[in-house]
Structures are given as structure tokens and as C-alpha cells.
Design an enzyme around this catalytic site. Structure first.
Site, PDB file in Angstrom:
ATOM      1  CE1 TYR A  69      15.864 113.471  40.719  1.00  0.00           C
ATOM      2  CE2 TYR A  69      17.510 112.045  40.013  1.00  0.00           C
ATOM      3  CZ  TYR A  69      16.724 113.648  39.915  1.00  0.00           C
ATOM      4  OH  TYR A  69      16.483 114.196  39.223  1.00  0.00           O
ATOM      5  CE  LYS A 108      18.674 117.893  42.768  1.00  0.00           C
ATOM      6  NZ  LYS A 108      18.655 116.556  42.811  1.00  0.00           N
ATOM      7  NE  ARG A 122      37.569 112.020  27.368  1.00  0.00           N
ATOM      8  CZ  ARG A 122      38.982 111.519  27.599  1.00  0.00           C
ATOM      9  NH1 ARG A 122      39.419 110.831  28.002  1.00  0.00           N
ATOM     10  NH2 ARG A 122      39.356 111.346  26.542  1.00  0.00           N
ATOM     11  CG  ASP A 148      21.288 109.335  46.107  1.00  0.00           C
ATOM     12  OD1 ASP A 148      22.553 110.869  47.017  1.00  0.00           O
ATOM     13  OD2 ASP A 148      20.101 109.548  45.747  1.00  0.00           O
TER      14      ASP A 148
HETATM   15  C1  LIG Z   1      18.461 114.969  41.615  1.00  0.00           C
HETATM   16  C2  LIG Z   1      18.768 113.460  42.358  1.00  0.00           C
HETATM   17  C3  LIG Z   1      19.534 112.728  41.426  1.00  0.00           C
HETATM   18  C4  LIG Z   1      20.297 113.111  40.471  1.00  0.00           C
HETATM   19  O1  LIG Z   1      21.131 114.612  40.599  1.00  0.00           O
HETATM   20  P1  LIG Z   1      21.254 115.183  39.008  1.00  0.00           P
HETATM   21  O2  LIG Z   1      22.784 115.962  39.368  1.00  0.00           O
HETATM   22  O3  LIG Z   1      20.206 115.612  38.990  1.00  0.00           O
HETATM   23  O4  LIG Z   1      21.820 114.194  37.983  1.00  0.00           O
HETATM   24  C5  LIG Z   1      20.131 112.048  42.653  1.00  0.00           C
HETATM   25  N1  LIG Z   1      20.253 111.304  44.192  1.00  0.00           N
HETATM   26  C6  LIG Z   1      19.168 112.110  44.666  1.00  0.00           C
HETATM   27  C7  LIG Z   1      18.696 111.723  45.840  1.00  0.00           C
HETATM   28  C8  LIG Z   1      18.497 113.053  43.608  1.00  0.00           C
HETATM   29  O5  LIG Z   1      17.491 114.602  44.287  1.00  0.00           O
END
Ligand SMILES: *Cc1c(COP(=O)(O)O)cnc(C)c1O
Length: 384
Positions: free
Chosen positions: A103, A200, A51, A175
Site C-alpha cells: 500500500y 476497507k 483516549r 497487513d
Molecule cells: C487503505 C490501506 C491501508 C491504510 O489504511 P487507512 O485506513 O487508509 O489509514 C493500509 N494497508 C492497506 C492494504 C490498505 O488498503
């Protein structure tokens, strides 16, 4: 030449990486272990419990830091758990100013989890930096930016927001999931924290759920490492390996995503049955100049509204697609289509959602790296 000076397209492959110390393995082994033998209490080789740290995760974290031009990377079990760690830097009474068009899961985490603990979130359009300044109070601690926004493809001027944050001694987190460091590097533009859903584009193959944070500042990194270990939502060794493998081809994939994205955005814009296309590469996109200044290309994310603009028409189109898969998520090699109002953004109340333009007829495409002719033909038969 030290690895720090490599160009981006080499850093994806070599940045922060070296052959494994034990046998020279070029790819880091998947250290599928929870614990590590000690010779004497506290006598270990830097790893005690997975962890706290795991060598495969360390390899990923070093690669993340390198491609985002940061000094410290942290890999989490999901994008949302990475965001969770950032908000846990705050205390009850603190305020956050966040992008309104973001998101859906980030919105849900802020509103339905953290508001309960006394943190206040303001959701505003950030294309005009003045509107952020108006929301700053002496309780504001963090500005949360997502750009390009999801799914409306608005672009926020990171440099201008960073200047505002600095002036008011606020943290700025960006982000960077949609753009990836191939297109945009927020830390270079003055942000304190860059966040990814590595699920992604960084992973890129729709086979993991992983999150990431990258920072420059040591004190901030220490606080985030503390939270990562204390809360425990860490990225496992197998997922670390897969994400690291994905990052090695990020630049090649992003180049094709951007080429295909441009071809499809232009095709849709000229289509008589399409009402509106949202893509920052268009010269008449309201934030095109900022997009051009802070991004190296425009990526593969596109949203559009069919003429007539009904829920039924949008559903008919996404159901008829054959090469595009109707699915949540984005950023994989395969093209995906989504219906934000009923899928990714269903957790945002309809009234809130429509204020930022996420109407029932909106369709979002994550354009993959297939042959663009096949993608256009598929859209042609689905739109009819
Ligand atoms: C998918 C996504 C998230 C969340 O991420 P997870 O890996 O699904 O927890 C946050 N911000 C954006 C822009 C996303 O596309």
C-alpha cells in the site's frame, strides 16, 4: 458451547460480544463521552478517559480479537495509525524487511516519516522466502508482510515467513486488509501481529476510516496498548460502532465479493482487449498453490492491463465506467475502480513502482456485491 468455539460465520456476529451491562442493549451503545465520573480518586468502573479506553471501542476491540483468532484487539483512528504504532515498537538503528509491492501510504510512512528517525526499511519481493533470509542482519527486528499484495495480487507464504521470523527471533506483522479473516488468518499461520485498514472490508460500507491490530501475546499487546494510549490515534465511539456493525455481515459480504471477483476475473481474462489479469484464483497465477493453501477463497480484488498498455487507454476505461465508481479505497459493498499509478500509489516513485509491476496502464478493481451481470456489462461498455 462457549463463544470461543463458534465457527467464523457466527463469530463475526457474536465473537467477543455480549449485551450491554446497563440495559441489555444488543448492540453496544455509542458511548460518546470523553470522561467518566469517579466516586473517589481512582474509583471508576474500568474507564477513566476515552483516549485510554472507551466501552464502544472495547466492544470493537473484542470483536476484532475474536475474528482474527487473537487474544487482544486494538482499534485506531486509521489503518496508518495502526501501522504507526507497530513501527514505534522499534528504536533508531533497527531494520525492517517489507514487501516491495505494498500500500502506497505504508511505503510513504516508512520512507518519509520513520527513516528520519533512524529506522531502515528494505523493500523486497517476498514470493521467494530465501530473498527475505538474505536481508536479515543482526539489526533486523520486524518483517512487514502484505498479502495479497496491493495492487499486483502476489501472494506471500505467511507460514514460511513466520518460520523464518521465529528462527531469527523477529516480529512478523501481516497487513490482512485485502484478505480479511474470512479468507486468511495470519495469527494461526504464525504471525505475531495482524493489521487492518478496517476502512476497507471490515467496515465494508465506505463510511469510516479505522485501523486495527490483533495479537496473541500479552506482553506484545501491553506494549501496543501503551503506544496506542501514549500517541493517542484512537478509534472514536461512533466509528467503533459502525465498524462493529460492518463486521457482523463480513462473512456474507466476503462470500459475494469472492463470487463476483471470480466471475469478473474470468470475464476479463477471456476479453480480447485485455492484456493481463492479476488474480490469485487463476491456476497459472505464480503463487496459486500458496493462495489455495492459506486462503479459503480469492476475494474481490483484481488488477488488469488493457491491450496496448497505455496510460490513456487505462484512463479512458476508468472514466467510462458507470456502475463502478472511480475512487480511492476498496472493500465496500459498492464496486470501485482505481488507477494505482496516479491514485493509491502516486506516492511511490515511478521507477520503484514499475519495478514491482505498477505500470501506468494498470487498473485496480474492488469488486462489490452488486449483481455481477451489471458489473460485467459495465466493464463491457467501458472496455469497448
Ligand atoms: C487503505 C490501506 C491501508 C491504510 O489504511 P487507512 O485506513 O487508509 O489509514 C493500509 N494497508 C492497506 C492494504 C490498505 O488498503
Amino acid at each position: 458451547m462457549s463463544k470461543k468455539e463458534l465457527h467464523f460465520n457466527s463469530k463475526t456476529i457474536h465473537g467477543g460480544q455480549q449485551p450491554d451491562a446497563a440495559y441489555g442493549a444488543v448492540m453496544p451503545p455509542i458511548y460518546q463521552t470523553s470522561t467518566y465520573a469517579q466516586t473517589t480518586p481512582g474509583g471508576h468502573k474500568g474507564y477513566e478517559y476515552s483516549r485510554s479506553a472507551n466501552p464502544t471501542r472495547t466492544a470493537l476491540e473484542n470483536a476484532l480479537a475474536s475474528i482474527e483468532n487473537g487474544n487482544y484487539g486494538l482499534a485506531f483512528a486509521s489503518g496508518l495509525s495502526a501501522i504507526d504504532a507497530v513501527i514505534k515498537l522499534l528504536a533508531p538503528g533497527d531494520e525492517v524487511i517489507s514487501t516491495n509491492d505494498l500500500y502506497g501510504g505504508s511505503y510513504r510512512l516508512f520512507r518519509q516519516v520513520f527513516e528520519k528517525f533512524g529506522i531502515t526499511f528494505h523493500f523486497i519481493g517476498m514470493q521467494d522466502v530465501e530473498s527475505i533470509a538474505e536481508k536479515i542482519t543482526d539489526k533486523t527486528k520486524l518483517i512487514w508482510v502484505e498479502t495479497p499484495t496491493n495492487p499486483m495480487m502476489n501472494v506471500i507464504d505467511i507460514k514460511a515467513v513466520a518460520a523464518l521470523a521465529k528462527e531469527n527471533k523477529l516480529l512478523l506483522a501481516v497487513d490482512n486488509t485485502f484478505a480479511t479473516p474470512y479468507l486468511q488468518r495470519p495469527l494461526d499461520l504464525g504471525a505475531d501481529i495482524v493489521m487492518h485498514s478496517a476502512t476497507k472490508y471490515l467496515g465494508g460500507h465506505s463510511d469510516v476510516v479505522v485501523g486495527a491490530l490483533v495479537v496473541k501475546d500479552k506482553a506484545l499487546a501491553d506494549k501496543l496498548y501503551f503506544l496506542q494510549n501514549a500517541s493517542g490515534a484512537v478509534c472514536g465511539p461512533m466509528d467503533s460502532f459502525l465498524t462493529l456493525r460492518g463486521i457482523k455481515t463480513l462473512h456474507v459480504r466476503m462470500q459475494r465479493h469472492s463470487e463476483n471477483g471470480a466471475a469478473i476475473a474470468r470475464y476479463l481474462q477471456n476479453h480480447p482487449k485485455i492484456e493481463k489479469v492479476y488474480w490469485p484464483g487463476f491456476e497459472d497465477h505464480p503463487n496459486h498453490d500458496i493462495a489455495k493453501a492459506q486462503m479459503d477463497d480469492f476475494g474481490g480484488m483484481i488488477s488488469f492491463i488493457p491491450k496496448g498498455g497505455s496510460f490513456e487507454e487505462a484512463v479512458k476505461i476508468v472514466e467510462a465506467l458507470k456502475v463502478f465508481t472511480l475512487a480511492e479505497s476498496l472493500g465496500g459493498v459498492e464496486s470501485l475502480a482505481g488507477h494505482p499509478a496516479s491514485m493509491t500509489h502516486a506516492s511511490i516513485p515511478k521507477e520503484e513502482r514499475e519495478k514491482s509491476g505498477v505500470v501506468d496502464a494498470l487498473i485496480r478493481l474492488s469488486v462489490g456485491i452488486e449483481d455481477s451481470n451489471d458489473l460485467i456489462e459495465d466493464l463491457e461498455q467501458a472496455i469497448g
